[in-house]
Every structure is written in C-alpha cells, then in structure tokens.
Motif scaffolding. Structure first.
Motif, mmCIF file in Angstrom:
data_model
loop_
_atom_site.group_PDB
_atom_site.id
_atom_site.type_symbol
_atom_site.label_atom_id
_atom_site.label_comp_id
_atom_site.label_asym_id
_atom_site.label_seq_id
_atom_site.Cartn_x
_atom_site.Cartn_y
_atom_site.Cartn_z
ATOM 1 N N ARG A 57 1.287 5.637 -3.223
ATOM 2 C CA ARG A 57 -0.071 6.098 -2.955
ATOM 3 C C ARG A 57 -0.814 5.084 -2.081
ATOM 4 N NH1 ARG A 57 -3.169 9.861 -5.237
ATOM 5 N NH2 ARG A 57 -1.776 10.117 -7.022
ATOM 6 N N GLY A 61 -1.874 5.485 1.954
ATOM 7 C CA GLY A 61 -3.232 5.303 2.425
ATOM 8 C C GLY A 61 -3.320 4.330 3.582
ATOM 9 N N GLU A 219 -10.371 0.203 5.541
ATOM 10 C CA GLU A 219 -10.025 0.963 4.334
ATOM 11 C C GLU A 219 -8.514 0.976 4.120
ATOM 12 O OE1 GLU A 219 -11.671 4.759 5.107
ATOM 13 O OE2 GLU A 219 -13.765 4.136 4.775
ATOM 14 N N ARG A 220 -7.765 1.162 5.193
ATOM 15 C CA ARG A 220 -6.305 1.177 5.085
ATOM 16 C C ARG A 220 -5.770 -0.190 4.675
ATOM 17 N NH1 ARG A 220 -4.819 2.878 10.863
ATOM 18 N NH2 ARG A 220 -2.678 2.574 10.108
ATOM 19 N N ALA A 223 -6.289 -0.556 1.011
ATOM 20 C CA ALA A 223 -5.297 0.254 0.294
ATOM 21 C C ALA A 223 -3.963 -0.481 0.222
ATOM 22 C CB ALA A 223 -5.127 1.610 0.974
#
Length: 249
Positions: A57, A61, A219-220, A223
């Motif tokens: 997950r 991302g 954001e990546r 993640a």
C-alpha cells in the motif's frame, strides 16, 4: 506446543484494508508470498502476509501499483544488497522528480524574465545537444523530437544534417514540459500552457501546476517513508525463509 493460529483470507483482508478478492489477486501477482494450505484446502496466512500488504500500500502510493507489484515480487527473491538497491532506487526516483520540478519552476521564472529580450539571447556555452538535454531530463531523444513536432519545445538547427542544439530558453521550456507531463497533463493541455507563458495568467497557471506537482511528490515521499518498516520486514522474512530452506539470499 501449538504454533501461531493461521489467518484466514478474511482476517488478512480486515487487517490490511483490502478486500478478500484483492488479497487473493495480490497473492496471485506475487505481491505477497503464496499462502500455505490447510488440510481442508483453505488458505492459511500469517502476519508476514499482512506486513507485505501494508508495504505494498505504501509503495503503491509512492510509485504506483504496477511498479509496486514489480518491486514487491522482486524483494521476495532478492539478496539483501539487491533489495536495498531496489528501495534506494525508489527514493532516488522521487528525489529526481522533485529536483526536476524545482528546475522547472526556476526555468519558468527565467522565461518570464526574458520576455521581450532579443531572440537567441543567452550564452552559447549554455546550449545543449539533443542527447545532452535528453539525458539531463531523463527522457529519450525521440521524446524531444515528438515535443518539437507538437510545438512544445523549439530547438535551434545549426548544421546541414539538421543536428539540434537547444539554447537556454529551449532548455528551460523543455524542463517545464517535462514537469507538466510528469504531473499527468496531456499534450494539448501542455501546448496551451506553454503558448500562454507570455501572459500573466498563463505563467500563474503553470506555477500552480508545478506547486501541486511538488506537493504530490512530497505526499509520495511520505508514503514511501511510512512503508519503510514494512518493506524491511518483507526483506527480512524472505531471507529467513531462504535460510530455512538452505538457500542463500
């Protein structure tokens, strides 16, 4: 003494946030190790499978589901050095995307600052060949030729053999196009944005896109950081399994 109670497909789905069908599909795709089978033929999972799904997950991302599936499948059979290299490559890829977006921001400011200056302004030493520019941007020379055909980047032609050289303005434009394409914008949208750079609203639109691009890369990256512990668990489990089988990973 009894060992750990095996997990059912529904248990793994509940713990990982995926549906039972997704768990089976990801097992089939090699994202998680094959489940053992109980005497009655049902799948018997363990916590390692849950950790692998959490790792997937986070990795999805960061780099998307296809690349995440390929990486997880590779990590399950890789040596420690190979696994570390694969994960480092993801960090490097994100860092490169961030650097390119920042360069595109600087190029956008430079292009705006050069508005009204004489054509061809800039130092000759700043010019790049198509091979040099493609390497700097991480694209193929054929991509630059396609962008030229689409009117996105206009090189200078300096030889009878039509060898291309890109001056500072063209290099800057190519960096902006690279960032816009990386942000998911199609050729028509990129063409419209590039054509509008001499207008204040066009430049502001490009700046907004680049800011959003940088936010998405951040954001990546987060993640990927969150997936770090789970990725390490995947690698450790693979090595322990290999050692138990008498192989060397």
């Amino acid at each position: 003494m009894n060992g750990p109670v095996p997990l059912r497909t529904t248990d793994v789905a509940r713990a990982s946030g995926y549906s039972p069908q997704q768990v089976r599909d990801l097992e089939r795709l090699g994202v998680i190790p094959p489940a053992a089978r109980s005497a009655n033929g049902y799948r018997a999972y363990n916590p390692t499978h849950v950790r692998a799904l959490h790792a997937y997950r986070g990795l999805a991302g960061a780099v998307g589901p296809v690349a995440a599936r390929q990486t997880l499948a590779r990590l399950r059979t890789a040596t420690l050095a190979e696994a570390a290299s694969a994960i480092t490559d993801v960090h490097v890829r994100l860092a490169r995307e961030r650097d390119e977006a920042l360069r595109a921001q600087r190029a956008l400011d430079a292009i705006r600052g050069e508005a009204g200056s004489a054509p061809g302004a800039g130092r000759e030493g700043d010019a790049m060949t198509i091979t040099e520019l493609a390497g700097a941007l991480g694209v193929r020379p054929s991509t630059l030729r396609f962008w030229e055909q689409e009117g996105l980047v206009r090189p200078e032609r300096v030889t009878s053999l039509r060898a291309r050289r890109y001056g500072p303005s063209a290099v800057g434009a190519a960096r902006i196009v690279t960032a816009l394409r990386g942000a998911g914008h199609g050729i028509p949208a990129v063409r419209e944005i590039m054509a509008s750079l001499d207008r204040l609203d066009g430049a502001e639109e490009a700046r907004d896109i680049l800011r959003r691009r940088l936010d998405r890369i951040a954001e990546r990256t987060v993640a990927l950081l969150r997936a770090g512990t789970d990725l390490a668990a995947v690698v450790t489990s693979a090595r322990e399994t290999a050692d138990a089988r008498g192989t060397s990973l």
